[in-house]
Design an enzyme around this catalytic site. Structure first.
Site: not given
Ligand code: IMP
Ligand code: MG
Length: 333
Positions: A13, A42
Site C-alpha cells: 500500500d 493496486h
Molecule cells: P496474506 O498475504 O493474505 O496471507 O496476509 C498476510 C499479511 O500480509 C497480513 O498482515 C495482511 O494484512 C498482509 N497483506 C497481504 N497483502 C497485502 C497487501 O496487498 N497490502 C497490505 N497488506 C497485505
Molecule cells: Mg494495496
C-alpha cells in the site's frame, strides 16, 4: 532503461499502482509483468475512474502495453476474468501456462484457520494455503483451466525476448519488503518473499537483465493485519494527521506511523534498489497537492525528500502529489 523492477519498501500500500500507471504512460512501457496474487490490490486512478486491481497489471492504462502475469503468480480465475472485462484488456493480456490457481477452498482454509486469520491476520483471500498446495505439487495450473486457454502464454520467454529486443519492461511487485516471508517480521508476513529478487524469479528474469530497481515508499507508513509497526500512532492521531486509510482490497482499517528511515534503508539494501519513489507527499504537506515540479515544493517537503536520499543513498526520482496517474514530480534525467 529496458528492465525495471518495482517493489514496495514498507508493508504494501505504498502506492505502487499509481507509480506503475505513471511509468506505463510516461515511459511508453511495452511489457508489464505482474507477480503475486489476489491478496494485493493496486489502486490506479485514471480518467476520473478508480480501479483496485488484484490481478491485471497496473500498466493497463497504456493501451499499447502487453500485460502478463508471471509463472510465480497465483491466479484467481473469476477475479481475473472480471478485471479483464472491467479494464478491457482481453486482447493484450497473458497468463503464464504454469502459474498456479487459487481456489475457493484456499480462501475458506485461510479464513477458518486460527493461526492464519487469528494470529497473522491474513487477508483471507487464501494465498498462503494456495502456495502450500503448490509446494505439495498438487495445485492446479493455469494450463488446466478451460476459461484461461485464450490467455495462456510463456511469460518467461516473452519477457526475455522483450528485454533482448530493447523493449521497455517493468516487473510489478506486490506488498512490501516488511511483509516478506524472509525479510519481514514473521509470523506477521505474507506467504512468499516480496523482494526484488523474488519478483524477478516469479517473472522468469535473471539478475543480470535488470537495469533498475525502484523501491516505492509512502511519505508515512501503514500496515494492515497484525505485527509490529515502529512508531505506531493512535487512530485519533492518524485521523488528525489525515493518515488514516482503509484498505483498497479488504476494507480493513490501516494502522499508521511516521516514515522510518531505518526501515527504508533496509528496503534499499535488500532490494539492491537504484532509485526510490515517495508517494502521498501531499498528505504530509498539503501545499504539495498536484505540484508537478520539485522547485515548487515547500521547503519542509524538500528537506524531507533530501533526508530520505541522504539516509538511503538512492535518489528519489518520483514524488507523488495526488491520486491521479499524472500527479507526479518526475526528477529523472
Ligand atoms: P496474506 O498475504 O493474505 O496471507 O496476509 C498476510 C499479511 O500480509 C497480513 O498482515 C495482511 O494484512 C498482509 N497483506 C497481504 N497483502 C497485502 C497487501 O496487498 N497490502 C497490505 N497488506 C497485505
Ligand atoms: Mg494495496
Amino acid at each position: 532503461m529496458p528492465c525495471t523492477v518495482i517493489t514496495g519498501g514498507f508493508w504494501g500500500d505504498e502506492g505502487k499502482g499509481k507509480i506503475i500507471s505513471y511509468l506505463a504512460l510516461k515511459d511508453r512501457l511495452d511489457v508489464c509483468v505482474r507477480t503475486g496474487s489476489v491478496n494485493a490490490a493496486h489502486t490506479v486512478w485514471y480518467l476520473g475512474k478508480r480501479y483496485a486491481l488484484h490481478m491485471v497489471p497496473a500498466a493497463f492504462v497504456n493501451e499499447k502495453c502487453r500485460l502478463l502475469i508471471g509463472t510465480g503468480a497465483n491466479i484467481h480465475v473469476a477475479q481475473f476474468l472480471e478485471e479483464v472485462e472491467e479494464t478491457k484488456v482481453e486482447n493484450r493480456i497473458g497468463i503464464d501456462y504454469q502459474a498456479s490457481i487459487i481456489e475457493e477452498k484456499h480462501s475458506i482454509q485461510d479464513k477458518t484457520n486460527a493461526h492464519l486469520k487469528g494470529v497473522v491476520g491474513t487477508t483471507g483471500r487464501g494465498v498462503g494455503p494456495a502456495i502450500e498446495e503448490r509446494v505439495r505439487r498438487s495445485a492446479k495450473l493455469a494450463k488446466n483451466i478451460p476459461e484461461l486457454q485464450p490467455y495462456l502464454a510463456d511469460v518467461a520467454k516473452e519477457v526475455n525476448n522483450a528485454i533482448d529486443n530493447d523493449k521497455e519492461v517493468l516487473l510489478e511487485g506486490t506488498q512490501g519488503l516488511m511483509l516478506s516471508l524472509f525479510y519481514g517480521t514473521p509470523p506477521y508476513v505474507t506467504g512468499r518473499d516480496t523482494g526484488a529478487s523474488a519478483i524477478c524469479s516469479e517473472a522468469g528474469v535473471g539478475p543480470t537483465k535488470v537495469d533498475d530497481v525502484l523501491v516505492v515508499f509512502k511519505a508515512f507508513m501503514t500496515r494492515v493485519g497484525a505485527g509490529p509497526l515502529p512508531g505506531e500512532l493512535s487512530k485519533e492521531e492518524a485521523i488528525k494527521r489525515k493518515w488514516f486509510e482503509v484498505a483498497a482490497g479488504t476494507g480493513r482499517e490501516r494502522r499508521s506511523a511516521p516514515f522510518s528511515f531505518e526501515i527504508a534503508k533496509k528496503a534499499v539494501v535488500i532490494n539492491s534498489a537504484t532509485q526510490a519513489a515517495v508517494t502521498k507527499l501531499d498528505i504530509m504537506y498539503p501545499q504539495c497537492k498536484s505540484v508537478r515540479s520539485y522547485e515548487e515544493l515547500p521547503e519542509e517537503a524538500k528537506q524531507f525528500v533530501a533526508k530520505i536520499e541522504k539516509e538511503t543513498e538512492v535518489p528519489v526520482v518520483l514524488i507523488g502529489t495526488g491520486p491521479g496517474a499524472l500527479d507526479i514530480i518526475d526528477r529523472r534525467k
